[in-house]
Scaffold this active site. Structure first.
Site, PDB file in Angstrom:
ATOM      1  N   HIS A  98       0.797  -1.233   0.000  1.00 31.40           N
ATOM      2  CA  HIS A  98       0.000   0.000   0.000  1.00 31.40           C
ATOM      3  C   HIS A  98       0.831   1.286   0.000  1.00 31.40           C
ATOM      4  CE1 HIS A  98      -4.450   1.009   1.189  1.00 31.40           C
ATOM      5  NE2 HIS A  98      -4.092   1.552   0.039  1.00 31.40           N
ATOM      6  N   ASP A 121      -9.536  -0.159   4.684  1.00 30.77           N
ATOM      7  CA  ASP A 121      -8.327  -0.756   5.266  1.00 30.77           C
ATOM      8  C   ASP A 121      -8.582  -1.116   6.731  1.00 30.77           C
ATOM      9  OD1 ASP A 121      -4.947   0.277   4.436  1.00 30.77           O
ATOM     10  OD2 ASP A 121      -5.547  -1.308   5.834  1.00 30.77           O
ATOM     11  N   HIS A 123      -6.110  -0.789   8.616  1.00 31.30           N
ATOM     12  CA  HIS A 123      -5.077   0.126   9.126  1.00 31.30           C
ATOM     13  C   HIS A 123      -5.256   1.533   8.550  1.00 31.30           C
ATOM     14  CE1 HIS A 123      -3.469  -4.007   8.662  1.00 31.30           C
ATOM     15  NE2 HIS A 123      -3.068  -3.824   9.902  1.00 31.30           N
ATOM     16  N   ASP A 125      -2.637   3.621   7.927  1.00 32.11           N
ATOM     17  CA  ASP A 125      -1.506   3.908   7.032  1.00 32.11           C
ATOM     18  C   ASP A 125      -1.097   5.374   7.083  1.00 32.11           C
ATOM     19  OD1 ASP A 125      -1.971   1.295   6.471  1.00 32.11           O
ATOM     20  OD2 ASP A 125      -2.390   1.543   4.340  1.00 32.11           O
ATOM     21  N   HIS A 138       4.593   1.112   3.983  1.00 31.62           N
ATOM     22  CA  HIS A 138       3.176   0.863   3.641  1.00 31.62           C
ATOM     23  C   HIS A 138       2.258   1.291   4.775  1.00 31.62           C
ATOM     24  CE1 HIS A 138       2.436  -3.437   5.432  1.00 31.62           C
ATOM     25  NE2 HIS A 138       3.219  -2.743   6.220  1.00 31.62           N
ATOM     26  N   ASP A 225      -7.428  -1.783   0.420  1.00 36.58           N
ATOM     27  CA  ASP A 225      -6.439  -2.732   0.952  1.00 36.58           C
ATOM     28  C   ASP A 225      -7.232  -3.977   1.318  1.00 36.58           C
ATOM     29  OD1 ASP A 225      -3.803  -2.422   3.450  1.00 36.58           O
ATOM     30  OD2 ASP A 225      -4.789  -4.219   2.678  1.00 36.58           O
ATOM     31  N   ASP A 227      -6.747  -6.246   3.181  1.00 35.28           N
ATOM     32  CA  ASP A 227      -6.781  -6.636   4.593  1.00 35.28           C
ATOM     33  C   ASP A 227      -7.904  -5.930   5.358  1.00 35.28           C
ATOM     34  OD1 ASP A 227      -3.783  -4.794   5.567  1.00 35.28           O
ATOM     35  OD2 ASP A 227      -5.867  -4.165   5.746  1.00 35.28           O
ATOM     36  N   GLU A 270      -2.200  -5.140  -1.574  1.00 37.78           N
ATOM     37  CA  GLU A 270      -1.781  -6.063  -0.513  1.00 37.78           C
ATOM     38  C   GLU A 270      -2.231  -7.517  -0.694  1.00 37.78           C
ATOM     39  OE1 GLU A 270       0.417  -5.358   1.874  1.00 37.78           O
ATOM     40  OE2 GLU A 270       0.460  -3.180   2.024  1.00 37.78           O
TER      41      GLU A 270
HETATM   42  N1  LIG Z   1       0.456   0.383  11.464  1.00 36.58           N
HETATM   43  C1  LIG Z   1       1.415  -0.726  11.131  1.00 36.58           C
HETATM   44  C2  LIG Z   1       0.805  -1.612  10.035  1.00 36.58           C
HETATM   45  C3  LIG Z   1       0.820  -0.983   8.668  1.00 36.58           C
HETATM   46  C4  LIG Z   1      -0.094  -1.667   7.678  1.00 36.58           C
HETATM   47  C5  LIG Z   1      -0.064  -1.262   6.367  1.00 36.58           C
HETATM   48  B1  LIG Z   1      -1.131  -1.746   5.335  1.00 36.58           B
HETATM   49  O1  LIG Z   1      -2.447  -1.250   5.727  1.00 36.58           O
HETATM   50  O2  LIG Z   1      -0.857  -1.163   4.046  1.00 36.58           O
HETATM   51  O3  LIG Z   1      -1.210  -3.182   5.236  1.00 36.58           O
HETATM   52  C6  LIG Z   1       2.736  -0.129  10.696  1.00 36.58           C
HETATM   53  O4  LIG Z   1       2.814   1.103  10.586  1.00 36.58           O
HETATM   54  O5  LIG Z   1       3.675  -0.894  10.482  1.00 36.58           O
HETATM   55 MN   LIG Z   2      -3.966  -2.751   5.892  1.00 36.81          MN
HETATM   56 MN   LIG Z   3      -3.087  -0.389   3.745  1.00 39.34          MN
END
Ligand SMILES: N[C@@H](CC/C=C/[B-](O)(O)O)C(=O)O
Ligand SMILES: [Mn+2]
Ligand SMILES: [Mn+2]
Ligand SMILES: [Mn+2]
Length: 301
Positions: A98, A121, A123, A125, A138, A225, A227, A270
Site C-alpha cells: 500500500h 483498510d 489500518h 496507514d 506501507h 487494501d 486486509d 496487498e
Molecule cells: N500500522 C502498522 C501496520 C501498517 C499496515 C499497512 B497496510 O495497511 O498497508 O497493510 C505499521 O505502521 O507498520
Molecule cells: Mn492494511
Molecule cells: Mn493499507
C-alpha cells in the site's frame, strides 16, 4: 470508457516477500477479460512496469526501510497513473503493497485536485517518520499525502495535495496509538468496524460520502487494501487482522462507489499470493478480481 490496469509488482513498503506477485496473479485470474465483459476498453502495459527501478545503496533513513526504492517507484507510479487520468482513463492499480498509494493518489490529485479519497483498510496507514514503530512505509502513505509529520527529503516530491476533509476511512480496527492521535488532532473522518457494526455498511458509505462528497460532484479515488476484509475472506495478505469486513460489505462499498458515477481511480492492494495455502491464495485473488469488477460496474441483477 477505458480503464488502464497498472500492475505494480512491488513489495518494498513492507517486509514480506510475495506481495509483488499480486498483480500477475490477478491478471492470470482473468481480470482483463472480466472488465472487457463489463464493456470496458482495457489497456495493460505489461507485468514488468517499475521493475527496472532500483536503489543499489538504500540504507534506512531513521528507521524507514527501503526509502529510496519506495520513493522512486511511487514517484514513477504517480506519473503513470496521472497520465492515464489525464487521458480520461480509469487507472486500476494492482499491488503490491500500500505504499504505492503515495503514487496513485498523487497522480489522481495532480489531475483532479478536488478529488476525495476513500480508504478501505484495517489500518490507517498514516504513521509519520516520528510515529512509525515498524519503519515499513506501507504504514505511512497517507501522512505523506497530507503533508503531516517531519519532512523526509527523499519524499519531498510528494506534494501535500490531499486535504484532511477530503479523506475518509472504512474498516479500521488496527490503528497505532500515534495514528489515533493524528486522526483525532486532524479531525479525520474514520469509520472503524465498530461503526460498521453499529450503522451497517449502507449507512456508513452514505455518511462517508456525505462527509467528503456532499454534492456528489467530486471525483473519487478508492484505495482498497484487501486486509480490510476479514482474514476468513481474504487470507493471503501481509497484515491480516480479525474482525474485518464480510465479503458482501467489501463488495457493497465497491458497488455503491460505482453507483455514484464519480470513480476516477482504483487501487487494489496487498494481495500476497505467497501467504497461506493455495486454496487461500486462490480465494484471495478471486476476491480481489471480484472487488475490481464491482467497483467497475458489475451488478448482482
Ligand atoms: N500500522 C502498522 C501496520 C501498517 C499496515 C499497512 B497496510 O495497511 O498497508 O497493510 C505499521 O505502521 O507498520
Ligand atoms: Mn492494511
Ligand atoms: Mn493499507
Ligand atoms: Mn500506460
Amino acid at each position: 470508457k477505458t480503464t488502464a490496469i497498472v500492475g505494480c509488482p512491488f513489495s518494498g513498503g513492507q517486509p514480506k516477500a510475495g506481495v509483488d506477485q499480486g498483480p500477475i496473479r490477478l491478471i492470470e485470474a482473468g481480470i482483463i477479460k472480466d472488465l472487457e465483459g463489463l464493456g470496458w476498453k482495457v489497456k495493460f502495459d505489461g507485468h514488468h512496469q517499475f521493475e527496472d527501478i532500483s536503489a543499489t545503496n538504500d540504507p534506512p533513513i531513521g528507521i524507514l526501510k527501503n526509502p529510496r526504492l519506495v520513493s522512486r517507484v511511487t514517484q514513477s507510479v504517480a506519473k503513470v497513473v496521472g497520465d492515464h487520468v489525464a487521458k480520461g482513463e480509469l487507472p486500476v492499480t494492482l499491488g503490491g503493497d500500500h505504499s504505492l498509494a503515495m503514487g496513485t493518489i498523487s497522480g489522481t490529485l495532480s489531475k483532479y485536485p478536488d478529488a476525495c479519497v476513500i480508504w478501505i483498510d484495517a489500518h490507517a496507514d498514516i504513521n509519520t517518520a516520528e510515529t512509525t514503530k515498524s519503519g515499513n512505509i506501507h504504514g505511512m502513505p497517507v501522512s505523506f499525502l497530507l503533508g503531516l509529520g517531519p519532512k523526509v527529503d527523499e519524499f519531498s516530491w510528494v506534494k501535500p495535495l490531499l486535504r484532511t476533509d477530503r479523506l475518509v476511512y472504512i474498516g479500521l480496527r488496527d490503528v497505532d496509538a500515534g495514528e489515533k492521535k493524528i486522526l483525532r488532532d486532524n479531525n479525520i473522518k474514520a469509520f472503524s468496524m465498530h461503526e460498521v457494526d453499529k450503522y451497517g455498511i449502507g449507512k456508513v458509505v452514505e455518511i462517508a460520502l456525505d462527509h467528503v462528497n456532499p454534492g456528489r460532484d467530486r471525483p473519487i479515488h478508492l484505495s482498497f487494501d484487501v486486509d480490510a476484509l476479514d482474514p476468513s475472506v481474504a487470507p493471503s495478505t501481509g497484515t491480516p487482522v480479525r474482525g474485518g469486513l464480510t465479503f458482501r460489505e467489501g463488495h457493497y462499498i465497491c458497488e455503491a462507489i460505482y453507483e455514484t458515477g464519480l470513480l476516477v481511480a482504483l487501487d487494489l492492494m496487498e494481495v500476497n499470493p505467497s501467504l497461506a495455502d493455495q486454496a487461500s491464495v486462490k480465494q484471495t485473488v478471486a476476491v480481489g478480481c471480484s472487488l475490481v469488477r464491482s467497483a467497475l460496474g458489475e451488478t448482482l441483477l
